[in-house]
Scaffold this motif. Sequence first.
Motif, mmCIF file in Angstrom:
data_model
loop_
_atom_site.group_PDB
_atom_site.id
_atom_site.type_symbol
_atom_site.label_atom_id
_atom_site.label_comp_id
_atom_site.label_asym_id
_atom_site.label_seq_id
_atom_site.Cartn_x
_atom_site.Cartn_y
_atom_site.Cartn_z
ATOM 1 N N ILE A 181 0.829 -1.402 0.101
ATOM 2 C CA ILE A 181 0.018 -0.215 0.046
ATOM 3 C C ILE A 181 0.740 1.279 -0.032
ATOM 4 N N GLY A 182 2.173 1.048 0.177
ATOM 5 C CA GLY A 182 3.084 2.091 0.112
ATOM 6 C C GLY A 182 2.942 3.121 1.336
ATOM 7 N N LEU A 183 3.048 2.384 2.674
ATOM 8 C CA LEU A 183 2.863 3.279 3.831
ATOM 9 C C LEU A 183 3.964 2.763 4.534
ATOM 10 N N LEU A 184 4.901 3.596 5.132
ATOM 11 C CA LEU A 184 5.982 3.368 6.049
ATOM 12 C C LEU A 184 7.182 2.341 5.272
ATOM 13 N N SER A 185 7.146 2.539 4.116
ATOM 14 C CA SER A 185 7.833 1.482 3.089
ATOM 15 C C SER A 185 9.480 1.250 3.735
ATOM 16 N N ARG A 186 10.212 2.612 3.831
ATOM 17 C CA ARG A 186 11.470 2.489 4.416
ATOM 18 C C ARG A 186 11.556 1.665 5.892
ATOM 19 N N LEU A 187 10.660 2.008 6.467
ATOM 20 C CA LEU A 187 10.646 1.220 7.928
ATOM 21 C C LEU A 187 10.219 -0.208 7.720
ATOM 22 N N ALA A 188 9.279 -0.429 6.846
ATOM 23 C CA ALA A 188 9.068 -1.631 6.825
ATOM 24 C C ALA A 188 9.782 -2.776 6.103
ATOM 25 N N ALA A 189 10.833 -2.065 5.369
ATOM 26 C CA ALA A 189 12.245 -2.823 4.538
ATOM 27 C C ALA A 189 12.908 -3.626 5.895
ATOM 28 N N ILE A 190 13.027 -2.645 6.854
ATOM 29 C CA ILE A 190 14.233 -3.241 7.668
ATOM 30 C C ILE A 190 13.909 -4.809 8.221
ATOM 31 N N PRO A 191 12.715 -5.106 8.686
ATOM 32 C CA PRO A 191 12.418 -6.349 9.499
ATOM 33 C C PRO A 191 12.631 -7.376 8.342
ATOM 34 N N VAL A 230 18.373 -7.276 -1.195
ATOM 35 C CA VAL A 230 18.803 -6.111 -2.325
ATOM 36 C C VAL A 230 18.051 -5.134 -2.522
ATOM 37 N N LEU A 231 16.635 -5.610 -2.852
ATOM 38 C CA LEU A 231 15.460 -4.840 -3.306
ATOM 39 C C LEU A 231 14.822 -4.087 -1.850
ATOM 40 N N ALA A 232 14.943 -4.520 -0.971
ATOM 41 C CA ALA A 232 14.638 -3.922 0.621
ATOM 42 C C ALA A 232 15.508 -3.020 0.890
ATOM 43 N N VAL A 233 16.707 -2.993 0.752
ATOM 44 C CA VAL A 233 17.958 -2.099 0.953
ATOM 45 C C VAL A 233 17.428 -0.810 -0.044
ATOM 46 N N TRP A 234 17.434 -1.163 -1.322
ATOM 47 C CA TRP A 234 17.020 -0.249 -2.405
ATOM 48 C C TRP A 234 16.039 0.702 -1.857
ATOM 49 N N ILE A 235 14.952 0.130 -1.380
ATOM 50 C CA ILE A 235 13.671 0.889 -0.903
ATOM 51 C C ILE A 235 14.074 1.476 0.464
ATOM 52 N N LEU A 236 15.036 0.907 1.498
ATOM 53 C CA LEU A 236 15.302 1.694 2.484
ATOM 54 C C LEU A 236 16.009 2.910 2.163
ATOM 55 N N VAL A 237 17.069 2.757 1.168
ATOM 56 C CA VAL A 237 18.089 3.896 1.006
ATOM 57 C C VAL A 237 17.483 4.912 -0.105
ATOM 58 N N ALA A 238 16.974 4.525 -0.906
ATOM 59 C CA ALA A 238 16.598 5.326 -1.987
ATOM 60 C C ALA A 238 14.827 5.594 -1.803
ATOM 61 N N ALA A 239 14.396 6.604 -2.711
ATOM 62 C CA ALA A 239 13.153 6.839 -2.783
ATOM 63 C C ALA A 239 12.130 5.503 -3.041
ATOM 64 N N PRO A 240 11.413 5.149 -2.307
ATOM 65 C CA PRO A 240 10.292 4.004 -2.396
ATOM 66 C C PRO A 240 9.312 4.161 -3.555
ATOM 67 N N GLY A 241 9.464 5.136 -4.328
ATOM 68 C CA GLY A 241 8.465 5.189 -5.292
ATOM 69 C C GLY A 241 7.482 6.184 -5.142
ATOM 70 N N GLU A 242 6.896 6.928 -6.410
ATOM 71 C CA GLU A 242 5.820 7.635 -6.433
ATOM 72 C C GLU A 242 4.720 7.376 -5.524
ATOM 73 N N HIS A 243 4.029 8.325 -5.082
ATOM 74 C CA HIS A 243 2.661 8.105 -4.356
ATOM 75 C C HIS A 243 3.013 7.155 -3.235
ATOM 76 N N GLU A 244 3.991 7.559 -2.509
ATOM 77 C CA GLU A 244 4.252 6.432 -1.234
ATOM 78 C C GLU A 244 4.441 7.337 -0.180
#
Length: 152
Positions: free
Chosen positions: A80-90, A123-137
């Motif tokens: 749903i694009g909510l708290l994606s950077r935080l969600a990537a950590i676990p 790798v994908l989760a680290v990308w989401i964590l450190v980069a922009a998780p995408g538009e409308h997020e």
Amino acid sequence: MGFLSRAQAAFLSTAERLAFLGPTLARLTLGVVFIGTGWGKLHGLQKVTEFFTELGIPAPGFNAVLASTGEFVCGALLLIGLLSRLAAIPLIVTMTVAIITAKSADLHGLSDLLGFEEWTYIVLAVWILVAAPGEHEDATLARSILDGAMKL
């Protein structure tokens, strides 16, 4: 301005407008994957607990619930694009533990590690964590939710 310069400028302009696409696809893909794996584990906790026991994971019952719930909830947050950077950590932690415990016997070198699907998820989760998780997020979605709540 020659043909090649105009073509290069057009290409770079298009690439810039589509820069959101990579992180968005990574977020949506991981979301769907982890909702599925989390849901499956939540509905088979006994088997997951037994597997964790075989692997020697401490407190296997607790960790089975933790990993299953984490995968499901964090996958849903990514989708749903909510708290994606935080969600990537676990998810990074869970996949790291999976490699260390369940995949260590198959790990003989870097090429083995890079071939694990768990590594791809990391790798994908680290990308989401450190980069922009995408538009409308995150901020955009949160702002629209708050705006809707304020109108009530």
